[in-house]
Motif scaffolding. Structure first.
Motif, mmCIF file in Angstrom:
data_model
loop_
_atom_site.group_PDB
_atom_site.id
_atom_site.type_symbol
_atom_site.label_atom_id
_atom_site.label_comp_id
_atom_site.label_asym_id
_atom_site.label_seq_id
_atom_site.Cartn_x
_atom_site.Cartn_y
_atom_site.Cartn_z
ATOM 1 N N LYS A 1 5.889 -13.252 -3.947
ATOM 2 C CA LYS A 1 6.715 -13.455 -4.432
ATOM 3 C C LYS A 1 8.372 -13.213 -4.125
ATOM 4 O O LYS A 1 9.149 -13.163 -4.987
ATOM 5 N N ARG A 2 8.280 -11.875 -2.766
ATOM 6 C CA ARG A 2 9.824 -11.548 -2.675
ATOM 7 C C ARG A 2 11.050 -12.434 -2.938
ATOM 8 O O ARG A 2 11.852 -12.676 -3.454
ATOM 9 N N ASP B 1 10.135 -10.210 -13.052
ATOM 10 C CA ASP B 1 9.478 -11.354 -13.283
ATOM 11 C C ASP B 1 9.824 -12.185 -14.646
ATOM 12 O O ASP B 1 9.416 -12.653 -15.332
ATOM 13 N N SER C 1 11.484 -6.255 -2.711
ATOM 14 C CA SER C 1 10.259 -6.130 -4.179
ATOM 15 C C SER C 1 9.057 -6.133 -3.440
ATOM 16 O O SER C 1 8.457 -6.232 -1.734
ATOM 17 N N SER C 2 7.678 -4.859 -3.602
ATOM 18 C CA SER C 2 6.177 -5.287 -3.092
ATOM 19 C C SER C 2 5.432 -6.381 -3.103
ATOM 20 O O SER C 2 4.178 -5.541 -2.899
ATOM 21 N N GLU C 3 6.062 -7.020 -4.512
ATOM 22 C CA GLU C 3 5.356 -8.324 -4.172
ATOM 23 C C GLU C 3 5.266 -9.336 -3.239
ATOM 24 O O GLU C 3 5.762 -10.612 -3.439
#
Length: 280
Positions: free
Chosen positions: A77-78, A52, A72-74
């Motif tokens: 948002k990946r 980010d 990414s784990s998000e």
């Protein structure tokens, strides 16, 4: 040759670096993390790398020949985060990217697949040589919940008789390390999964055998399973997503019998009994 691993302090990242240290000198390994201090125990160089904060990305990739981009784990948002990493890799002159995608990402019905498809497309257009590791389900996605199943004397889910080709997280980490440390993988896409598929009924039977308690599998509808997960404290949106993964597994979305994972790591994948034993 410098090899860097994103998400280095996460579960897969840590395991991958430990596997890499058996294949490469520690001085050639770089741990990229949002909090580099948390990577101190890995005993390799650690650099600040925050998805980010794009300004941190290219400088952290200076001198890196191969980059493992752990997704990414998000969720949600990946795609944007991965795009930023790939752009930074291009700017820094990274020679090759290895990306952890999802099993059959090009055709998977799982809601997780779309961002993986988008990232694979960005990689294809980037001009950077790359390898796609389409990871199947981690066995730990299920064995992590065994204490609740034992406490409630039942394993619940919504996968019916769907066969799940899961493998231990450490198996996928070893495959990533082998690809990073080796040659000749650029341009390839690997569909990675466990050697032997099992159903949730098989999982319940294994738990029963190892605990000496009768733990049956109770199959629920997708909506009832989501409601049950929410009742256990999972946020509503996450509960619905997890129930959806199970329902898709019931339609063979997590089945793969090509054995590309065991071929890469040069040994059979970790048996279900061993994964259950470790979890218990």
């Amino acid at each position: 040759m410098a090899v860097a691993v994103t998400g280095a302090t996460g579960q897969l990242g840590r395991l991958t670096i430990e596997k890499l240290k058996k294949l490469l000198p520690s001085g050639q390994i770089v741990a990229l993390a949002r909090s580099p201090d948390k990577a101190a125990d890995l005993a390799v160089e650690a650099r600040l790398f925050d998805y980010d904060r794009p300004a941190t990305l290219a400088p952290a990739l200076a001198g890196v020949d191969k980059l493992l981009l752990i997704s990414s784990s998000e969720v949600g948002k990946r795609a944007a985060q991965h795009q930023a990493v790939i752009d930074a890799a291009k700017q820094a002159g990274v020679g090759e990217i290895v990306y952890t995608s999802l099993l059959h990402a090009d055709r998977s019905p799982l809601s997780l697949a779309e961002e993986h498809r988008q990232t694979e497309d960005v990689l294809a257009r980037s001009g950077i040589p790359h390898t796609i590791l389409r990871n199947g389900w981690y066995a730990e996605n299920y064995t992590g919940n065994l204490k609740a199943a034992i406490a409630n004397s039942a394993l619940i889910g919504a996968a019916g008789n769907g066969r799940i080709s899961a493998a231990a997280r450490a198996d996928y980490a070893e495959a990533a390390a082998v690809v990073l440390a080796g040659q000749g993988h650029a341009g390839k896409t690997y569909e990675l999964a466990g050697d032997t598929a099992w159903t949730l009924e098989d999982l319940a039977a294994e738990v029963s055998a190892q605990t000496g308690k009768q733990i049956p599998y109770r199959n629920l509808s997708e909506s009832d399973y989501a409601e049950a997960l929410a009742g256990m404290g999972l946020p509503q949106e996450m509960a619905a997503a997890v129930a959806g993964f199970d329902a898709d597994a019931g339609q063979a979305a997590l089945f793969e019998d090509g054995r590309q994972l065991s071929a890469l790591i040069g040994r059979p994948t970790t048996p279900l009994a061993d994964v259950v034993s470790a979890a218990l």
